[in-house]
Scaffold this motif. Structure first.
Motif, mmCIF file in Angstrom:
data_model
loop_
_atom_site.group_PDB
_atom_site.id
_atom_site.type_symbol
_atom_site.label_atom_id
_atom_site.label_comp_id
_atom_site.label_asym_id
_atom_site.label_seq_id
_atom_site.Cartn_x
_atom_site.Cartn_y
_atom_site.Cartn_z
ATOM 1 N N GLU A 1 38.309 60.280 55.781
ATOM 2 C CA GLU A 1 37.947 60.828 57.338
ATOM 3 C C GLU A 1 37.143 59.694 57.876
ATOM 4 O OE1 GLU A 1 35.400 64.136 56.974
ATOM 5 O OE2 GLU A 1 36.798 65.262 55.641
ATOM 6 N N PRO A 2 37.035 59.874 59.177
ATOM 7 C CA PRO A 2 35.924 58.670 59.811
ATOM 8 C C PRO A 2 34.550 58.995 59.432
ATOM 9 C CG PRO A 2 36.685 60.645 61.497
ATOM 10 C CD PRO A 2 37.597 60.837 60.293
ATOM 11 N N PRO A 3 33.911 57.648 59.443
ATOM 12 C CA PRO A 3 32.533 57.815 59.093
ATOM 13 C C PRO A 3 31.748 59.007 59.701
ATOM 14 C CG PRO A 3 33.090 55.595 59.579
ATOM 15 C CD PRO A 3 34.201 56.556 60.032
ATOM 16 N N MET A 4 30.963 59.495 59.140
ATOM 17 C CA MET A 4 30.028 60.669 59.748
ATOM 18 C C MET A 4 28.958 60.034 60.612
ATOM 19 S SD MET A 4 29.463 63.935 59.666
ATOM 20 C CE MET A 4 30.214 64.472 58.298
ATOM 21 N N THR A 5 28.960 60.578 61.824
ATOM 22 C CA THR A 5 27.906 60.065 62.770
ATOM 23 C C THR A 5 27.012 61.279 63.043
ATOM 24 O OG1 THR A 5 29.201 60.803 64.704
ATOM 25 C CG2 THR A 5 29.415 58.555 63.708
ATOM 26 N N PHE A 6 26.051 60.966 63.855
ATOM 27 C CA PHE A 6 25.092 62.143 64.361
ATOM 28 C C PHE A 6 25.866 63.158 65.194
ATOM 29 C CE2 PHE A 6 21.963 64.239 66.827
ATOM 30 C CZ PHE A 6 21.625 65.210 65.970
ATOM 31 N N VAL A 7 26.687 62.550 66.000
ATOM 32 C CA VAL A 7 27.682 63.219 67.006
ATOM 33 C C VAL A 7 28.478 64.188 66.352
ATOM 34 C CG1 VAL A 7 29.352 63.276 68.853
ATOM 35 C CG2 VAL A 7 27.232 61.781 69.000
ATOM 36 N N ARG A 8 29.177 63.479 65.297
ATOM 37 C CA ARG A 8 30.276 64.448 64.487
ATOM 38 C C ARG A 8 29.519 65.383 63.851
ATOM 39 N NH1 ARG A 8 33.326 63.016 59.606
ATOM 40 N NH2 ARG A 8 35.027 64.376 59.477
ATOM 41 N N MET A 9 28.406 65.278 63.265
ATOM 42 C CA MET A 9 27.610 66.006 62.359
ATOM 43 C C MET A 9 27.097 67.447 63.405
ATOM 44 S SD MET A 9 24.181 65.596 60.040
ATOM 45 C CE MET A 9 24.898 64.040 59.293
ATOM 46 N N ALA A 10 26.769 67.041 64.295
ATOM 47 C CA ALA A 10 26.422 68.124 65.271
ATOM 48 C C ALA A 10 27.786 68.886 65.508
ATOM 49 C CB ALA A 10 25.778 67.403 66.471
ATOM 50 N N LEU B 1 29.622 60.795 53.982
ATOM 51 C CA LEU B 1 29.684 62.088 54.052
ATOM 52 C C LEU B 1 30.855 62.602 54.799
ATOM 53 C CD1 LEU B 1 27.785 64.470 52.810
ATOM 54 C CD2 LEU B 1 26.703 64.884 55.120
ATOM 55 N N GLU B 2 31.649 63.481 54.188
ATOM 56 C CA GLU B 2 32.960 64.096 54.524
ATOM 57 C C GLU B 2 32.425 65.561 55.027
ATOM 58 O OE1 GLU B 2 36.384 63.615 52.328
ATOM 59 O OE2 GLU B 2 36.180 61.356 52.610
ATOM 60 N N GLN B 3 33.252 65.877 56.064
ATOM 61 C CA GLN B 3 33.169 67.410 56.498
ATOM 62 C C GLN B 3 32.911 68.557 55.496
ATOM 63 O OE1 GLN B 3 35.655 68.880 59.759
ATOM 64 N NE2 GLN B 3 36.027 70.823 58.490
ATOM 65 N N ASN B 4 33.845 68.550 54.611
ATOM 66 C CA ASN B 4 33.608 69.499 53.369
ATOM 67 C C ASN B 4 32.429 69.271 52.432
ATOM 68 O OD1 ASN B 4 35.785 70.848 54.453
ATOM 69 N ND2 ASN B 4 37.275 70.382 52.960
ATOM 70 N N GLN B 5 31.796 68.201 52.327
ATOM 71 C CA GLN B 5 30.789 67.875 51.753
ATOM 72 C C GLN B 5 29.625 68.185 52.438
ATOM 73 O OE1 GLN B 5 31.518 63.539 51.459
ATOM 74 N NE2 GLN B 5 31.479 63.715 49.081
#
Length: 176
Positions: A26-35, A123-127
């Motif tokens: 997956e692409p790297p986790m960013t604050f925007v993606r996390m939100a 950190l990936e989405q499912n993690q």
């Protein structure tokens, strides 16, 4: 004993090198993606600076990100730390070793917290979803199973609590 530490250091070094070489799916986790992921889990989630506040299973959760340090922390308040005696603190430390798994119990600012702390970019989405479920579950099982639910040793209810929360969150996260 020295041989054990040599083997441990070799294994840790090999694991770290393999982890660095493994391609991220997956692409790297960013604050925007996390939100964005978190807003799929709780449409009422609120972003304020580098903090995301949400509610899961009627439990308030704060996710704090530090993109410069590449760290994130999910936190759930459990209770006041006042009155935690030695036996209770011992039980919390035991749980941190065997049943809290990726989530942890912690004391800070006069409170007992359920926490999950991790480097942000890998950190990936499912993690992330699992981390939130585990952190909520350590709060929900406080005083009973003291478990994140990810692995439960015994026939208690904590595994079912975790599975229900995780299943619900994964279903909501599928919309991404």
């Amino acid at each position: 004993m020295r041989r054990f530490f040599s083997i441990l250091v070799f294994c840790l070094g090999t694991s770290a090198a393999a982890a660095q070489e493994a391609p991220q799916s997956e692409p790297p986790m960013t604050f925007v993606r996390m939100a964005e992921i978190i807003s799929q889990l709780d449409e009422d989630a609120r972003v304020q600076g580098n903090v995301i506040e949400l509610t899961l299973a009627d439990v308030p959760v704060m996710v704090i990100a530090d993109p410069v340090a590449d760290r994130m922390r999910a936190m759930v308040p459990i209770r006041s730390a006042d009155g935690l005696d030695a036996d209770e603190l011992m039980r919390l430390m035991q749980a941190n070793f065997d049943t809290a798994l990726d989530a942890r119990y912690a004391v800070a600012q006069g409170r007992l917290w359920g926490t999950f702390i991790h480097p942000m970019s890998p950190l990936e989405q499912n993690q992330l979803i699992s981390a939130l479920a585990q952190t909520v579950t350590v709060a929900l099982t406080y005083g009973q199973a003291y478990s994140s639910g990810a692995l439960s040793f015994g026939g208690g209810d904590s595994r079912g609590i975790y599975e229900d929360i995780l299943r619900d969150l994964l279903e909501r996260g599928e919309e991404l």
